[in-house]
Design a protein around this motif. Structure first.
Motif, PDB file in Angstrom:
ATOM      1  N   ARG A  47       0.834  -1.206   0.000  1.00 39.41           N
ATOM      2  CA  ARG A  47       0.000   0.000   0.000  1.00 39.41           C
ATOM      3  C   ARG A  47       0.866   1.253   0.000  1.00 39.41           C
ATOM      4  NH1 ARG A  47      -2.519  -0.727   4.543  1.00 39.41           N
ATOM      5  NH2 ARG A  47      -1.355   0.840   5.708  1.00 39.41           N
ATOM      6  N   LYS A  48       1.981   1.204   0.742  1.00 40.48           N
ATOM      7  CA  LYS A  48       2.895   2.359   0.773  1.00 40.48           C
ATOM      8  C   LYS A  48       3.506   2.633  -0.592  1.00 40.48           C
ATOM      9  CE  LYS A  48       4.143   1.986   5.667  1.00 40.48           C
ATOM     10  NZ  LYS A  48       5.238   1.696   6.639  1.00 40.48           N
ATOM     11  N   LYS A  49       3.620   1.563  -1.414  1.00 44.27           N
ATOM     12  CA  LYS A  49       4.155   1.721  -2.765  1.00 44.27           C
ATOM     13  C   LYS A  49       3.063   2.055  -3.778  1.00 44.27           C
ATOM     14  CE  LYS A  49       8.485   0.877  -1.869  1.00 44.27           C
ATOM     15  NZ  LYS A  49       9.552   1.886  -2.106  1.00 44.27           N
ATOM     16  N   GLY A  50       1.825   2.176  -3.291  1.00 41.77           N
ATOM     17  CA  GLY A  50       0.721   2.550  -4.167  1.00 41.77           C
ATOM     18  C   GLY A  50       0.192   1.430  -5.028  1.00 41.77           C
ATOM     19  N   LEU A  51       0.493   0.175  -4.645  1.00 40.21           N
ATOM     20  CA  LEU A  51       0.074  -0.970  -5.477  1.00 40.21           C
ATOM     21  C   LEU A  51      -1.285  -1.521  -5.085  1.00 40.21           C
ATOM     22  CD1 LEU A  51       3.489  -2.883  -5.618  1.00 40.21           C
ATOM     23  CD2 LEU A  51       2.530  -1.297  -7.287  1.00 40.21           C
ATOM     24  N   VAL A  52      -1.685  -1.375  -3.837  1.00 38.41           N
ATOM     25  CA  VAL A  52      -2.977  -1.903  -3.382  1.00 38.41           C
ATOM     26  C   VAL A  52      -3.715  -0.835  -2.592  1.00 38.41           C
ATOM     27  CG1 VAL A  52      -2.149  -4.285  -3.258  1.00 38.41           C
ATOM     28  CG2 VAL A  52      -2.056  -2.837  -1.213  1.00 38.41           C
ATOM     29  N   ALA A  53      -5.018  -1.025  -2.510  1.00 38.60           N
ATOM     30  CA  ALA A  53      -5.866  -0.126  -1.727  1.00 38.60           C
ATOM     31  C   ALA A  53      -6.783  -0.968  -0.853  1.00 38.60           C
ATOM     32  CB  ALA A  53      -6.684   0.771  -2.651  1.00 38.60           C
ATOM     33  N   GLU A  54      -7.171  -0.396   0.288  1.00 38.79           N
ATOM     34  CA  GLU A  54      -8.086  -1.095   1.199  1.00 38.79           C
ATOM     35  C   GLU A  54      -9.328  -0.221   1.405  1.00 38.79           C
ATOM     36  OE1 GLU A  54      -6.297  -3.459   4.643  1.00 38.79           O
ATOM     37  OE2 GLU A  54      -4.746  -1.940   4.299  1.00 38.79           O
ATOM     38  N   LYS A  55     -10.461  -0.885   1.496  1.00 40.75           N
ATOM     39  CA  LYS A  55     -11.687  -0.168   1.812  1.00 40.75           C
ATOM     40  C   LYS A  55     -12.623  -1.100   2.580  1.00 40.75           C
ATOM     41  CE  LYS A  55     -14.042  -1.231  -2.551  1.00 40.75           C
ATOM     42  NZ  LYS A  55     -14.702  -0.663  -3.755  1.00 40.75           N
ATOM     43  N   LYS A  56     -13.562  -0.490   3.287  1.00 39.94           N
ATOM     44  CA  LYS A  56     -14.484  -1.262   4.091  1.00 39.94           C
ATOM     45  C   LYS A  56     -15.440  -2.055   3.194  1.00 39.94           C
ATOM     46  CE  LYS A  56     -13.200   0.087   8.232  1.00 39.94           C
ATOM     47  NZ  LYS A  56     -12.638  -0.881   9.195  1.00 39.94           N
ATOM     48  N   ASP A  57     -15.731  -3.271   3.628  1.00 42.64           N
ATOM     49  CA  ASP A  57     -16.688  -4.103   2.902  1.00 42.64           C
ATOM     50  C   ASP A  57     -18.094  -3.502   3.079  1.00 42.64           C
ATOM     51  OD1 ASP A  57     -18.159  -6.074   1.724  1.00 42.64           O
ATOM     52  OD2 ASP A  57     -17.567  -7.678   3.080  1.00 42.64           O
ATOM     53  N   LYS A  58     -18.813  -3.303   1.975  1.00 45.05           N
ATOM     54  CA  LYS A  58     -20.152  -2.740   2.048  1.00 45.05           C
ATOM     55  C   LYS A  58     -21.115  -3.641   2.811  1.00 45.05           C
ATOM     56  CE  LYS A  58     -19.726  -0.151  -2.300  1.00 45.05           C
ATOM     57  NZ  LYS A  58     -20.260   0.026  -3.671  1.00 45.05           N
ATOM     58  N   ALA A  59     -20.935  -4.947   2.671  1.00 47.75           N
ATOM     59  CA  ALA A  59     -21.837  -5.884   3.338  1.00 47.75           C
ATOM     60  C   ALA A  59     -21.478  -6.083   4.812  1.00 47.75           C
ATOM     61  CB  ALA A  59     -21.804  -7.239   2.616  1.00 47.75           C
ATOM     62  N   ASP A  60     -20.207  -5.893   5.150  1.00 47.12           N
ATOM     63  CA  ASP A  60     -19.762  -6.094   6.524  1.00 47.12           C
ATOM     64  C   ASP A  60     -18.672  -5.068   6.824  1.00 47.12           C
ATOM     65  OD1 ASP A  60     -18.816  -6.901   8.986  1.00 47.12           O
ATOM     66  OD2 ASP A  60     -18.649  -9.021   8.478  1.00 47.12           O
ATOM     67  N   GLY A  61     -19.034  -4.020   7.515  1.00 56.54           N
ATOM     68  CA  GLY A  61     -18.109  -2.930   7.791  1.00 56.54           C
ATOM     69  C   GLY A  61     -16.926  -3.312   8.652  1.00 56.54           C
ATOM     70  N   ARG A  62     -16.957  -4.493   9.259  1.00 52.36           N
ATOM     71  CA  ARG A  62     -15.837  -4.926  10.105  1.00 52.36           C
ATOM     72  C   ARG A  62     -14.669  -5.457   9.273  1.00 52.36           C
ATOM     73  NH1 ARG A  62     -19.088  -9.202  13.550  1.00 52.36           N
ATOM     74  NH2 ARG A  62     -19.717  -9.617  11.387  1.00 52.36           N
ATOM     75  N   ARG A  63     -14.942  -5.711   7.977  1.00 51.35           N
ATOM     76  CA  ARG A  63     -13.906  -6.309   7.134  1.00 51.35           C
ATOM     77  C   ARG A  63     -13.344  -5.288   6.152  1.00 51.35           C
ATOM     78  NH1 ARG A  63     -15.741 -11.669   4.300  1.00 51.35           N
ATOM     79  NH2 ARG A  63     -16.949 -10.128   3.084  1.00 51.35           N
ATOM     80  N   ASN A  64     -12.038  -5.381   5.937  1.00 50.22           N
ATOM     81  CA  ASN A  64     -11.369  -4.559   4.924  1.00 50.22           C
ATOM     82  C   ASN A  64     -11.186  -5.377   3.661  1.00 50.22           C
ATOM     83  OD1 ASN A  64     -11.204  -2.361   6.559  1.00 50.22           O
ATOM     84  ND2 ASN A  64      -8.985  -2.399   6.809  1.00 50.22           N
ATOM     85  N   MET A  65     -11.514  -4.783   2.520  1.00 48.64           N
ATOM     86  CA  MET A  65     -11.326  -5.446   1.236  1.00 48.64           C
ATOM     87  C   MET A  65     -10.089  -4.864   0.558  1.00 48.64           C
ATOM     88  SD  MET A  65     -13.851  -7.464   1.422  1.00 48.64           S
ATOM     89  CE  MET A  65     -13.728  -8.213  -0.207  1.00 48.64           C
ATOM     90  N   VAL A  66      -9.253  -5.749   0.020  1.00 52.46           N
ATOM     91  CA  VAL A  66      -7.990  -5.348  -0.601  1.00 52.46           C
ATOM     92  C   VAL A  66      -8.075  -5.590  -2.107  1.00 52.46           C
ATOM     93  CG1 VAL A  66      -5.482  -5.669  -0.635  1.00 52.46           C
ATOM     94  CG2 VAL A  66      -6.755  -5.991   1.494  1.00 52.46           C
ATOM     95  N   SER A  67      -7.565  -4.649  -2.878  1.00 56.31           N
ATOM     96  CA  SER A  67      -7.540  -4.811  -4.339  1.00 56.31           C
ATOM     97  C   SER A  67      -6.360  -4.033  -4.905  1.00 56.31           C
ATOM     98  CB  SER A  67      -8.843  -4.320  -4.972  1.00 56.31           C
ATOM     99  OG  SER A  67      -9.008  -2.937  -4.724  1.00 56.31           O
ATOM    100  N   LEU A  68      -5.988  -4.334  -6.150  1.00 51.46           N
ATOM    101  CA  LEU A  68      -4.911  -3.610  -6.803  1.00 51.46           C
ATOM    102  C   LEU A  68      -5.382  -2.206  -7.196  1.00 51.46           C
ATOM    103  CD1 LEU A  68      -3.348  -6.288  -9.215  1.00 51.46           C
ATOM    104  CD2 LEU A  68      -2.523  -5.561  -6.965  1.00 51.46           C
ATOM    105  N   THR A  69      -4.487  -1.233  -7.090  1.00 48.17           N
ATOM    106  CA  THR A  69      -4.769   0.124  -7.548  1.00 48.17           C
ATOM    107  C   THR A  69      -4.536   0.183  -9.058  1.00 48.17           C
ATOM    108  OG1 THR A  69      -2.481   0.780  -7.199  1.00 48.17           O
ATOM    109  CG2 THR A  69      -4.006   1.067  -5.348  1.00 48.17           C
TER     110      THR A  69
END
Length: 317
Positions: free
Chosen positions: A79-101
């Motif tokens: 994430r510090k290198k700008g390769l991935v991003a995290e965001k809250k799961d819409k269905a479950d706010g307790r979980r973070n979803m990770v994906s490529l930027t």
């Protein structure tokens, strides 16, 4: 290499580490060659995300066989290198979803070419080699999953050290050791009882002269274990396995097993129908040993020992 020729397979870890370091050094250069600018340790995580799906850290960890903290650390670095991003799961706010930027997805195009060429290079090496390393690794992973290298080494240690153990017949010279080893063992778990003193103070009169036998285990000539086969005055049982004790400093050398085998063989030689014993269920290693020797639990019988809460028998005929 001369060093590995001398050490043999005992240096497996060192040799694999050298091979890993060699491949890792090349891997760093390969990432630069394709301008993907990834670190080799990021590869599993990046590969899982390269399909474009959002995933939780837990899902990624399970998929690549890494721990959650390990994947979490890699995600932070990426994430510090700008390769991935995290965001809250819409269905479950307790979980973070990770994906490529977008930057990660741009690298992914070159990454796919890199995978194709690396795969072809590995296939070339495999075709030139006498052994299939990939299949060998799979086999080793399976076998180590069945039993770890540590446990296998412990087995070999026991086997080697048990080769220095002698099981001999009792003589008066070992009277002190017979009592001391049993007192040490009993005091560790319980307390000495009247019946203990009868047999330990006078093993000749209480055990031997009544048709019983005592075995002594010597390790490098030192008495470190004892066990008795006591003749029983009982219509149901011929002999009792009793007074087995092994010095704490000699445990892990299969001495209990060797003494138990000696007792069983002696009882068979005497034509015994069975062997009886009493123990306590808190002594889990002892119970496992008796079960390994073939003993099975029987219904409770009257016992002179307060500490006995389990009775077992071994049928010989």
């Amino acid at each position: 290499m001369e060093f590995f020729n001398k050490t043999g397979k005992a240096a497996l870890g060192s040799r694999l580490r050298m091979l890993t370091e060699t491949i890792t050094e090349d891997a760093e250069q390969i990432y630069k060659l394709y301008q993907t600018h990834l670190q080799p340790k990021w590869f599993p995580v990046f590969y899982v995300l390269s399909a474009g799906e959002e995933k939780t850290i837990t899902t990624i960890a399970k998929e690549i066989g890494h721990s959650h903290p390990s994947v979490s650390k890699i995600i932070t670095e990426m994430r510090k290198k700008g390769l991935v991003a995290e965001k809250k799961d819409k269905a479950d706010g307790r979980r973070n979803m990770v994906s490529l930027t977008k930057k990660g997805l741009d690298i992914n195009i070159r990454f796919k070419d890199q995978l194709t060429d690396v795969g072809s290079a590995i296939e070339t090496i495999s075709s030139q080699a006498s052994h299939d390393l990939w299949k060998a690794i799979e086999e080793w992973e399976y076998l180590l999953g069945q039993q770890s290298l540590l446990d296998r080494v412990k087995e070999q240690q026991k086997k080697r050290e048990s080769g220095s153990v002698q099981i001999i017949d009792y003589t008066p010279a070992y009277k002190t050791a017979f009592k001391a080893l049993n007192e040490e063992w009993i005091a560790t778990w319980f307390k000495m009882e009247e019946t203990d003193y009868k047999s330990l103070d006078n093993p000749e009169g209480y055990i031997l002269e009544k048709g019983g036998h005592i075995f002594v285990a010597l390790y490098h000539g030192e008495p470190v274990g004892v066990c008795a086969l006591i003749k029983m005055d009982d219509p149901d049982y011929d002999y009792e396995l009793a007074k087995m004790a092994v010095s704490p400093k000699a445990q892990g050398k299969s001495i209990g097993w060797l003494l138990g085998q000696a007792i069983v063989q002696k009882a068979k030689a005497l034509g015994a129908r069975n062997i009886y014993l009493e123990s306590n269920t808190i002594l889990k290693p002892a119970i496992r040993l008796y079960e390994k020797l073939g003993f099975k639990k029987v219904a409770g019988r009257p016992t002179p020992y307060e500490r006995a809460n389990i009775q077992m028998e071994l049928l010989l005929k």
